[in-house]
Design a protein around this motif. Structure first.
Motif, PDB file in Angstrom:
ATOM      1  N   THR A 282     -34.403  15.547  24.093  1.00 10.10           N
ATOM      2  CA  THR A 282     -35.201  16.159  25.978  1.00 10.10           C
ATOM      3  C   THR A 282     -35.694  14.632  26.143  1.00 10.10           C
ATOM      4  O   THR A 282     -35.226  14.730  27.060  1.00 10.10           O
ATOM      5  CB  THR A 282     -35.896  17.477  26.149  1.00 10.10           C
ATOM      6  OG1 THR A 282     -35.062  18.405  25.704  1.00 10.10           O
ATOM      7  CG2 THR A 282     -36.303  17.355  27.414  1.00 10.10           C
ATOM      8  N   GLU A 285     -33.279  11.721  26.547  1.00 13.01           N
ATOM      9  CA  GLU A 285     -31.991  12.364  27.051  1.00 13.01           C
ATOM     10  C   GLU A 285     -30.582  11.972  26.794  1.00 13.01           C
ATOM     11  O   GLU A 285     -29.953  11.445  27.173  1.00 13.01           O
ATOM     12  CB  GLU A 285     -32.079  10.944  28.738  1.00 13.01           C
ATOM     13  CG  GLU A 285     -33.104  11.754  30.018  1.00 13.01           C
ATOM     14  CD  GLU A 285     -33.227  10.744  30.895  1.00 13.01           C
ATOM     15  OE1 GLU A 285     -32.689   9.535  31.214  1.00 13.01           O
ATOM     16  OE2 GLU A 285     -34.208  11.393  31.803  1.00 13.01           O
ATOM     17  N   SER A 287     -28.112  13.387  25.089  1.00 15.61           N
ATOM     18  CA  SER A 287     -27.933  15.762  25.035  1.00 15.61           C
ATOM     19  C   SER A 287     -26.654  16.425  24.233  1.00 15.61           C
ATOM     20  O   SER A 287     -26.554  17.024  23.215  1.00 15.61           O
ATOM     21  CB  SER A 287     -27.315  15.999  26.101  1.00 15.61           C
ATOM     22  OG  SER A 287     -25.868  15.012  26.813  1.00 15.61           O
TER      23      SER A 287
END
Length: 350
Positions: A282, A285, A287
């Motif tokens: 998170t 970024e 994923s």
């Protein structure tokens, strides 16, 4: 005849060593991971278990301080004493995720008050070639950074974020210092706490991720500081995963299936690695890290279950042994009373 006083058995939780605090850490961090992945019911159950055990251990800690000061001092000198700080921070972080910020703040205050004194005493008693518990100096420190950064983002309190980043870098220093004292042979001979060598890096990666998220929520850092923290997320997580692989391979090459309370210090790094991976995903970024993070989380859940079964079985074995000794003692005392009565009657006949 000499009468022996009745001995009131002490409850099992009052006989637990400081290393039992790792059970709170392990249960709490697995609860955090389940919360992050949407398993609210399972997460809540583990949170209740972790909180209940924390209360029992905290009560025992206070009673030893008041009634058995020599034992308290002896145990406070050992690295496992720092599980008190780390466990408190893990619980505080979990409660913050429920938006129970007042309770989280209280736990942060408790941890901050306990941390410097325990850390100083423990570090003063470091020796060469120590077990993995030596890394708890880093874990406890980074626990403060994680909880401080979490509350900074949740409450919008900037100074908590600034304090947390200072504590984070101090935690890195503590890791390096602990590593110089760690006996690498523990990788193959340790009873479970050798996994903290990797778990300390995992909680450091989580602290970096929480600081990135706190900076994003409160606009705390400039681009340079944010870049450094994001880079630390990647470096620390990569080092943690490397340790995870090494330690897992060592477990396969030299299996250690006998239950030991220090096995909770295996569960905690496993759960912390999963949570760190999910949080770093998170923060930076990325994923693609979420899939591996979920896999590692369920591995941690499985190991948690196995360790919990071992703990229950071990406790029941100890209780059964105590009951057997009690029955044996009663038979001996009964035999003594019988022989005493026989001697009295013999004297009366004479």
């Amino acid at each position: 005849m000499q009468h022996r006083p009745n001995v009131i058995p002490r409850p099992f939780w009052s006989q637990l060593p400081p290393a039992a605090g790792a059970a709170v850490m392990a249960t709490g961090i697995v609860s955090v991971g389940l919360h992050l992945t949407g398993y609210a019911v399972l997460s809540g159950i583990l949170l209740v278990l972790a909180a209940a055990l924390w209360v029992l251990l905290a009560a025992d800690f206070a009673l030893r301080l008041l009634r058995d000061r020599s034992r308290w001092r002896h145990e406070a000198d050992s690295p496992p004493a720092l599980t008190a700080v780390a466990a408190t921070c893990v619980l505080g972080t979990r409660f913050s995720l429920l938006d129970w910020q007042g309770l989280s703040e209280t736990l942060l205050v408790i941890a901050v008050l306990a941390w410097p004194g325990l850390l100083l005493v423990v570090v003063r008693h470091w020796t060469p070639r120590m077990p993995g518990a030596v890394f708890l100096a880093c874990v406890a420190t980074q626990g403060l950074a994680v909880l401080g950064a979490t509350l900074s983002a949740g409450l919008g309190v900037e100074w908590l974020g600034y304090a947390a980043v200072v504590v984070f870098w101090f935690g890195i220093v503590m890791y390096v210092a602990a590593f110089t004292r760690f006996d690498l042979r523990q990788v193959f001979t340790g009873a479970g706490d050798h996994w903290v060598a990797g778990g300390a890096l995992a909680i450091s990666a989580l602290a970096a991720a929480k600081l990135v998220l706190a900076g994003r929520a409160g606009d705390l850092w400039n681009s340079d500081v944010t870049g450094v923290l994001r880079g630390m997320c990647g470096v620390l997580l990569a080092l943690d995963v490397a340790w995870y692989v090494v330690l897992a391979v060592a477990e396969v090459l030299r299996p250690r299936f006998t239950y030991d309370v220090r096995r909770w210090s295996t569960v905690f790094p496993m759960g912390m690695t999963a949570v760190a991976m999910l949080s770093v995903a998170t923060a930076v970024e990325a994923s693609w890290l979420k899939g591996p993070g979920q896999v590692l989380l369920w591995i941690a859940v499985a190991v948690w279950l196995g360790t919990a079964v071992g703990a229950v079985t071990s406790t029941e074995r100890v209780r059964s042994s105590a009951r057997a000794r009690g029955r044996s003692g009663k038979r001996v005392r009964s035999g003594e009373r019988g022989r005493s009565r026989e001697r009295v009657r013999s004297r009366e006949r004479r």
